[in-house]
Design an enzyme around this catalytic site. Structure first.
Site, PDB file in Angstrom:
ATOM      1  CE  LYS A 286      -3.856   1.800   2.834  1.00  0.00           C
ATOM      2  NZ  LYS A 286      -4.554   1.601   4.130  1.00  0.00           N
TER       3      LYS A 286
ATOM      4  CB  SER B 203      -7.818   3.289   3.191  1.00  0.00           C
ATOM      5  OG  SER B 203      -6.958   2.762   4.197  1.00  0.00           O
TER       6      SER B 203
ATOM      7  CB  SER C 127      -7.995   0.539   6.234  1.00  0.00           C
ATOM      8  OG  SER C 127      -8.659   1.766   6.365  1.00  0.00           O
TER       9      SER C 127
END
Length: 475
Positions: free
Chosen positions: A87, A161, A185
């Site tokens: 990420k 996310s 997330s």
């Protein structure tokens, strides 16, 4: 001489999990370069419709793969040749850590601790994945990188996310991916994309070079398509450093070993009552959770339904969230380049002073005690839906300011923020598909430090009900 796996093309390699891929590389049946080449081919073929990547590190990844091959087979490399993505909030040497936006422009000169551990285990970082700026929403859309789409339905969100990481795994571009979980997330996109996603105990995985992230709300972790991959990944990346504010003792034995063993008869409580008042659980999600509960009964566990008095976590969560957002906004190189909603959130966070945030952390300790007392005294594990709603359509937040957007996201984080405040481990796992073909996920919660127990139960469910796992999605 290395023996190449017969007729194993990019598509076939994409069906292997990380455990099988690393075993093939260690045994000399395929090279790390070949696994990475195959992953890069899948990324080129599949990423376009879903937009999971911010950067594809093709040249660097092939060079890293060659370094793995140069070392040769080694039992000390449990992820030998495994292509992995991270990420956009992980530091990778030579890459800009964008945090999902345009606020930074200088490449990092060192890996974050978790990335260092991945490389030491033989993994190859093939790319960086999309996220909303600073990870502030449970959807993966940003002005900098656009919309990331759910491969099961391109008009739906993959959640967030860590949505880009989830999509990269769900489409078979890579077997495992790193995310981060500050309010769901990891678990939300894992559930929206039919994956296993673990939010570990606070302090289980180092956040170095940071000492803390969102004042303890955010923990690091990963997503995969198999429980054994999640266990292996946790073995590789777990452990704290002197830099970390929070830490937990190392496990008594490897997580992979615990996950492969029958956990014995456990007391399992379950509920579809939403943690956040005023949010109802979708009937299809209720039915899927009941199916998992019945599967646990058939596995011999002592399962009972309950309607708990959930601890209230909002008064602890909000100061830590706003304080964390303000801290990140103050650390980027170009704060003027941040999205309007991010700048608005940072302005609204002025009330979240260090004193207020520290009080919220202490309040979180009381929430943790309430979780132990109310949920985990008469049960070893608690089962509930990850999200009470199905993944929403893309663009849900378009045109909204920060406050309206945060209110609109509430139904999707309604069951996840509690364990970010309390620090308990929570494991999301697939529970089948909705009538419209969207993945549904449930989550298991256990006492702090009991990740192995959660993985062992999930492995039981995976073995007994493989139909819960939707498999690789082809957008």
């Amino acid at each position: 001489m290395r023996r190449t796996l017969h007729r194993m093309d990019s598509q076939t390699l994409g069906t292997l999990d990380a455990v099988a891929t690393a075993a093939a590389v260690r045994e000399g049946r395929i090279s790390a370069r070949e696994t990475v080449q195959a992953a890069l081919a899948r990324i080129e073929e599949r990423n376009g419709p879903v937009n999971a990547f911010t950067v594809v590190r093709a040249e660097s990844a092939l060079a890293e793969a060659d370094e793995v091959d140069a070392v040769g087979p080694s039992a000390d490399r449990p992820l030998a040749g495994v292509p992995i993505v991270v990420k956009e909030e992980y530091d990778v040497t030579g890459d800009v850590t964008t945090l999902g936006g345009a606020g930074n422009s200088t490449p990092r000169t060192a890996d974050s601790e978790v990335v260092r551990r991945l490389r030491a285990a033989g993994a190859v970082i093939v790319g960086r994945t999309t996220m909303p700026e600073f990870g502030q929403f449970p959807f993966t859309e940003s002005l900098a990188t656009g919309v990331t789409r759910n491969p099961f339905d391109l008009d739906r969100s993959p959640g967030g996310s860590s949505g880009g990481s989830a999509v990269a795994v769900a489409t078979g571009m890579v077997p495992v991916a790193l995310g981060a979980d500050g309010g769901g997330s990891i678990r939300i996109p894992a559930s929206a994309c039919g994956l296993v996603g673990l939010k570990p105990t606070r302090g289980c995985i180092s956040v170095a070079p940071l000492s803390q992230h969102w004042y303890g709300l955010v923990v690091l972790g990963g997503m995969s398509r198999s429980v054994r991959d999640s266990a292996l990944l946790l073995d590789v990346i777990s452990g704290s450093t002197p830099v970390d504010r929070w830490s937990v003792p190392p496990p008594r034995e490897p997580f992979a070993a615990v996950a492969a063993r029958e956990p014995g008869t456990l007391r399992i409580a379950w509920s579809t009552k939403c943690v956040t008042p005023g949010v109802d659980t979708d009937p299809e999600i209720t039915a899927a959770t009941e199916q998992v509960a019945r599967a646990l009964v058939r596995l011999g566990h002592l399962v009972h339904r309950t309607a708990p008095r959930w601890p209230v976590a909002t008064d602890a969560f909000l100061p830590q969230f706003y304080g964390g957002m303000a801290a990140e906004a103050g650390q980027v190189e170009h704060p003027e380049r941040l999205e309007p909603r991010t700048r608005q959130t940072a302005r609204l966070a002025r009330w979240a002073t260090p004193r207020v945030v520290e009080r919220a952390i202490r309040r979180g300790d009381r929430v943790a005690a309430a979780v132990d007392a109310r949920l985990l005294t008469d049960a070893d594990v608690f089962l509930l839906p990850t999200m009470p709603k199905l993944p929403p359509p893309v663009g849900l937040l378009d045109g909204m300011d920060a406050v309206r957007a945060q209110v609109a996201t509430l139904p999707y984080v309604a069951n996840t923020v509690l364990t970010n405040v309390s620090g308990h481990p929570a494991l999301a796992l697939p529970a089948g598909l909705s009538a419209s073909g969207l993945p549904i996920g449930v989550q298991l919660i256990a006492r702090r430090g009991e990740e192995g127990l959660l993985l062992a139960i999930a492995a039981q469910i995976e073995a007994s009900r493989p139909d819960f796992w939707p498999g690789v999605a082809t957008p």
